[in-house]
Design a protein around this motif. Sequence first.
Motif, PDB file in Angstrom:
ATOM      1  N   ARG A 250       0.972  -1.135  -0.082  1.00  0.00           N
ATOM      2  CA  ARG A 250       0.076   0.224   0.222  1.00  0.00           C
ATOM      3  C   ARG A 250       1.018   1.521  -0.030  1.00  0.00           C
ATOM      4  NH1 ARG A 250      -4.462   1.610   4.550  1.00  0.00           N
ATOM      5  NH2 ARG A 250      -2.621   2.223   6.011  1.00  0.00           N
ATOM      6  N   ILE A 251       0.532   2.058  -0.967  1.00  0.00           N
ATOM      7  CA  ILE A 251       1.305   3.458  -0.997  1.00  0.00           C
ATOM      8  C   ILE A 251       0.276   4.373  -0.502  1.00  0.00           C
ATOM      9  CG2 ILE A 251       2.116   5.374  -2.411  1.00  0.00           C
ATOM     10  CD1 ILE A 251       3.048   3.253  -4.669  1.00  0.00           C
ATOM     11  N   GLU A 252       0.813   5.067   0.845  1.00  0.00           N
ATOM     12  CA  GLU A 252      -0.119   6.021   1.414  1.00  0.00           C
ATOM     13  C   GLU A 252       0.701   7.324   1.447  1.00  0.00           C
ATOM     14  OE1 GLU A 252      -0.313   3.570   4.633  1.00  0.00           O
ATOM     15  OE2 GLU A 252       1.380   4.401   5.961  1.00  0.00           O
ATOM     16  N   ASN A 253      -0.116   8.373   1.918  1.00  0.00           N
ATOM     17  CA  ASN A 253       0.248   9.749   2.340  1.00  0.00           C
ATOM     18  C   ASN A 253       0.822  10.507   1.025  1.00  0.00           C
ATOM     19  OD1 ASN A 253       0.926  11.917   3.643  1.00  0.00           O
ATOM     20  ND2 ASN A 253       2.768  11.416   4.276  1.00  0.00           N
ATOM     21  N   GLY A 254       0.422  10.103  -0.312  1.00  0.00           N
ATOM     22  CA  GLY A 254       0.916  10.659  -1.608  1.00  0.00           C
ATOM     23  C   GLY A 254      -0.192  11.472  -2.096  1.00  0.00           C
ATOM     24  N   ARG A 255       0.261  12.419  -3.228  1.00  0.00           N
ATOM     25  CA  ARG A 255      -0.818  13.201  -3.902  1.00  0.00           C
ATOM     26  C   ARG A 255      -0.686  12.288  -5.190  1.00  0.00           C
ATOM     27  NH1 ARG A 255       1.836  19.172  -3.284  1.00  0.00           N
ATOM     28  NH2 ARG A 255       3.484  17.583  -3.031  1.00  0.00           N
ATOM     29  N   ILE A 256      -1.934  11.599  -5.615  1.00  0.00           N
ATOM     30  CA  ILE A 256      -2.044  10.690  -6.696  1.00  0.00           C
ATOM     31  C   ILE A 256      -2.398  11.720  -7.993  1.00  0.00           C
ATOM     32  CG2 ILE A 256      -2.903   8.792  -7.747  1.00  0.00           C
ATOM     33  CD1 ILE A 256      -1.547   8.418  -4.811  1.00  0.00           C
ATOM     34  N   ILE A 257      -1.710  11.342  -8.956  1.00  0.00           N
ATOM     35  CA  ILE A 257      -1.798  12.102 -10.287  1.00  0.00           C
ATOM     36  C   ILE A 257      -2.130  11.051 -11.279  1.00  0.00           C
ATOM     37  CG2 ILE A 257      -0.721  13.450 -12.091  1.00  0.00           C
ATOM     38  CD1 ILE A 257       1.502  14.267 -10.192  1.00  0.00           C
ATOM     39  N   THR A 258      -3.531  11.223 -11.781  1.00  0.00           N
ATOM     40  CA  THR A 258      -3.958  10.334 -12.931  1.00  0.00           C
ATOM     41  C   THR A 258      -5.273  10.953 -13.447  1.00  0.00           C
ATOM     42  OG1 THR A 258      -4.203   7.877 -13.146  1.00  0.00           O
ATOM     43  CG2 THR A 258      -5.311   8.837 -11.162  1.00  0.00           C
ATOM     44  N   ASP A 259      -5.390  10.512 -14.431  1.00  0.00           N
ATOM     45  CA  ASP A 259      -6.660  10.922 -15.326  1.00  0.00           C
ATOM     46  C   ASP A 259      -6.998  12.104 -15.169  1.00  0.00           C
ATOM     47  OD1 ASP A 259      -7.099   8.177 -15.936  1.00  0.00           O
ATOM     48  OD2 ASP A 259      -8.176   7.742 -14.109  1.00  0.00           O
ATOM     49  N   GLY A 260      -5.917  13.210 -15.260  1.00  0.00           N
ATOM     50  CA  GLY A 260      -5.725  14.405 -15.355  1.00  0.00           C
ATOM     51  C   GLY A 260      -6.211  15.274 -14.061  1.00  0.00           C
ATOM     52  N   GLU A 261      -5.926  14.749 -12.818  1.00  0.00           N
ATOM     53  CA  GLU A 261      -6.559  15.428 -11.584  1.00  0.00           C
ATOM     54  C   GLU A 261      -5.297  14.706 -10.650  1.00  0.00           C
ATOM     55  OE1 GLU A 261     -10.281  13.991 -10.515  1.00  0.00           O
ATOM     56  OE2 GLU A 261      -9.705  12.098  -9.906  1.00  0.00           O
ATOM     57  N   ILE A 262      -5.351  15.583  -9.620  1.00  0.00           N
ATOM     58  CA  ILE A 262      -4.461  15.267  -8.441  1.00  0.00           C
ATOM     59  C   ILE A 262      -5.545  14.916  -7.276  1.00  0.00           C
ATOM     60  CG2 ILE A 262      -2.621  15.935  -6.725  1.00  0.00           C
ATOM     61  CD1 ILE A 262      -1.647  17.652  -9.200  1.00  0.00           C
ATOM     62  N   ARG A 263      -5.284  13.859  -6.533  1.00  0.00           N
ATOM     63  CA  ARG A 263      -5.977  13.566  -5.489  1.00  0.00           C
ATOM     64  C   ARG A 263      -5.399  12.700  -4.201  1.00  0.00           C
ATOM     65  NH1 ARG A 263      -9.467   8.605  -6.076  1.00  0.00           N
ATOM     66  NH2 ARG A 263      -8.557   7.660  -8.126  1.00  0.00           N
ATOM     67  N   GLU A 264      -6.055  12.559  -3.197  1.00  0.00           N
ATOM     68  CA  GLU A 264      -5.481  11.967  -2.124  1.00  0.00           C
ATOM     69  C   GLU A 264      -6.177  10.275  -2.340  1.00  0.00           C
ATOM     70  OE1 GLU A 264      -5.713  14.008   1.417  1.00  0.00           O
ATOM     71  OE2 GLU A 264      -4.456  15.426   0.658  1.00  0.00           O
ATOM     72  N   ALA A 265      -5.457   9.388  -1.871  1.00  0.00           N
ATOM     73  CA  ALA A 265      -5.833   8.149  -2.222  1.00  0.00           C
ATOM     74  C   ALA A 265      -4.860   7.235  -1.643  1.00  0.00           C
ATOM     75  CB  ALA A 265      -6.813   7.697  -3.351  1.00  0.00           C
ATOM     76  N   TYR A 266      -5.299   5.905  -1.360  1.00  0.00           N
ATOM     77  CA  TYR A 266      -4.185   4.892  -1.323  1.00  0.00           C
ATOM     78  C   TYR A 266      -4.047   4.220  -2.651  1.00  0.00           C
ATOM     79  CZ  TYR A 266      -5.052   4.983   3.951  1.00  0.00           C
ATOM     80  OH  TYR A 266      -5.471   5.419   5.075  1.00  0.00           O
ATOM     81  N   VAL A 267      -2.916   3.552  -2.838  1.00  0.00           N
ATOM     82  CA  VAL A 267      -2.732   2.886  -4.094  1.00  0.00           C
ATOM     83  C   VAL A 267      -2.285   1.587  -3.593  1.00  0.00           C
ATOM     84  CG1 VAL A 267      -1.501   2.546  -6.291  1.00  0.00           C
ATOM     85  CG2 VAL A 267      -1.891   4.814  -5.358  1.00  0.00           C
ATOM     86  N   TYR A 268      -3.000   0.382  -4.110  1.00  0.00           N
ATOM     87  CA  TYR A 268      -2.774  -0.949  -3.489  1.00  0.00           C
ATOM     88  C   TYR A 268      -2.056  -1.706  -4.728  1.00  0.00           C
ATOM     89  CZ  TYR A 268      -5.665   0.024   0.786  1.00  0.00           C
ATOM     90  OH  TYR A 268      -5.834   0.457   1.924  1.00  0.00           O
ATOM     91  N   ILE A 269      -0.971  -2.459  -4.555  1.00  0.00           N
ATOM     92  CA  ILE A 269      -0.291  -3.191  -5.642  1.00  0.00           C
ATOM     93  C   ILE A 269      -0.386  -4.450  -5.209  1.00  0.00           C
ATOM     94  CG2 ILE A 269       1.927  -3.220  -6.704  1.00  0.00           C
ATOM     95  CD1 ILE A 269       2.392  -0.328  -6.174  1.00  0.00           C
ATOM     96  N   GLU A 270      -0.578  -5.335  -6.262  1.00  0.00           N
ATOM     97  CA  GLU A 270      -0.227  -6.938  -5.798  1.00  0.00           C
ATOM     98  C   GLU A 270       0.110  -7.610  -7.283  1.00  0.00           C
ATOM     99  OE1 GLU A 270      -2.570 -10.537  -4.055  1.00  0.00           O
ATOM    100  OE2 GLU A 270      -3.895  -9.071  -5.164  1.00  0.00           O
ATOM    101  N   ASN A 271       1.214  -8.265  -7.010  1.00  0.00           N
ATOM    102  CA  ASN A 271       1.766  -8.991  -8.279  1.00  0.00           C
ATOM    103  C   ASN A 271       2.025  -8.195  -9.400  1.00  0.00           C
ATOM    104  OD1 ASN A 271       1.477 -11.462  -6.752  1.00  0.00           O
ATOM    105  ND2 ASN A 271      -0.613 -11.669  -7.455  1.00  0.00           N
ATOM    106  N   GLY A 272       2.640  -6.846  -9.288  1.00  0.00           N
ATOM    107  CA  GLY A 272       3.070  -5.919 -10.306  1.00  0.00           C
ATOM    108  C   GLY A 272       1.993  -5.220 -10.767  1.00  0.00           C
ATOM    109  N   LYS A 273       0.621  -5.424 -10.328  1.00  0.00           N
ATOM    110  CA  LYS A 273      -0.417  -4.685 -11.040  1.00  0.00           C
ATOM    111  C   LYS A 273      -0.887  -3.897  -9.895  1.00  0.00           C
ATOM    112  CE  LYS A 273      -0.295  -7.093 -14.995  1.00  0.00           C
ATOM    113  NZ  LYS A 273      -0.160  -6.326 -16.009  1.00  0.00           N
ATOM    114  N   ILE A 274      -1.792  -2.796 -10.388  1.00  0.00           N
ATOM    115  CA  ILE A 274      -2.404  -2.068  -9.485  1.00  0.00           C
ATOM    116  C   ILE A 274      -3.551  -2.598  -9.074  1.00  0.00           C
ATOM    117  CG2 ILE A 274      -3.619   0.498  -9.129  1.00  0.00           C
ATOM    118  CD1 ILE A 274      -1.466   1.529 -11.027  1.00  0.00           C
ATOM    119  N   LEU A 275      -3.736  -2.762  -7.794  1.00  0.00           N
ATOM    120  CA  LEU A 275      -4.889  -3.482  -7.294  1.00  0.00           C
ATOM    121  C   LEU A 275      -6.298  -2.455  -7.228  1.00  0.00           C
ATOM    122  CD1 LEU A 275      -6.308  -6.118  -6.326  1.00  0.00           C
ATOM    123  CD2 LEU A 275      -5.467  -5.627  -4.048  1.00  0.00           C
ATOM    124  N   ALA A 276      -5.955  -1.576  -6.659  1.00  0.00           N
ATOM    125  CA  ALA A 276      -6.897  -0.445  -6.274  1.00  0.00           C
ATOM    126  C   ALA A 276      -6.436   0.838  -5.995  1.00  0.00           C
ATOM    127  CB  ALA A 276      -7.932  -0.871  -5.220  1.00  0.00           C
TER     128      ALA A 276
END
Length: 392
Positions: free
Chosen positions: A4-30
């Motif tokens: 889990r990546i936490e405490n970051g400013r997520i840049i994706t789909d033309g916006e910046i937001r706060e969220a967790y990024v979960y990674i499993e087996n080399g892929k973004i899980l959620a």
Amino acid sequence: MIIRIENGRIITDGEIREAYVYIENGKILAVTKDEMPFDESVDAQGLYVSPGFIDMHTHGAIGVDFTRNGNTYTAEESAENFARAVDFHMTHGTTTILPTITASSMQTMINALDAMKVLIDGNLAKANIPGAHMEGPYFSPTAAGAQDPKFITDPIPADYTALTEKYGKIIRRWSYAPERDHDQSFTRYLMEHDILPAAGHTDAIYTELKPAFEAGCRLVTHLYSCTSTITRDHGFRRLGVIECAYLWDDMDVEIIADGCHLPPELIKLIVKLKGVDRVSLVTDSLQVAGTTAKESSCGTTKCIIEDGVCKLLDRSAFAGSIATMDRLVRVCTKDAGIPLADTVTMAATTPARVLGLNKGRIAAGLDADILFFDEDVNIKRVFVDGKTVHEA
């Protein structure tokens, strides 16, 4: 294992937001604000969390030339050198790269592709390498730029079929002058073999580019650099490649956004007219990127490095860049005033779509190629396939 990546400013789909990024087996899980089970946490410490940059046009770095290295070293030795250059670019945020092979003799191109095959098959680099970019030799002699003029020619079926039959899984895109492909047979051949055609180093006018566009050529190589513009024939104006790129909504363009090849105001104009979903940032960097060299060569063409760019000896034109992808992002945001989230679209999302890659966004199901960087786009951490491959 779930990271889990936490405490970051997520840049994706033309916006910046706060969220967790979960990674499993080399892929973004959620990508979510919800708490989910995880095994390991990574604190982004308030940094931006971005998809990895994708550079689909670069000639080398740290003294390594992706075209001519094989003339001096064995394929295995060249592959190791290529890996060092690729990994240098990775430290500047490029998690996916297409090494570029320029107009050369058949043997030189074969040597380069042999080394590229060893590089890719052996997974020698830390970054992803979907394939190679062939830049030439089917160019306009008057728009060849720093390409070696003695190799410039019309498409030669025996040559390009031989290269494709042997290296078809290695060659990912091919830049050429559409006006030299007189019946679009080369364009159609590329399309049939899943190789992306791109109009580059070209003097094409509307009536020459339109058949190529209809045959599948939907990308312009480094717009404004060795691409034709409006000309006049007995008073009648004819559109060039630049105007066609604006006219056709589904024509993609790549730009060398180093602040030299294109000034910030021209970058702003291109983005205004094409939109970030149709613009990809490329470095077009030469082997002198990442060095302190003051002189270099592109094949037999000698050049000098000054003002942050590589120039022909007479300073009449540029020969290539010394940029890395993080510099392009800085120029677009700091100098051209383009929002960071839009710039990341051009550095990651758009090239991923152009190349048909499962990357370029921070979204569930995509490859976990991720960057951490600060307000000045200094790269602090790089993930490739969910694994940390660089920390600053």
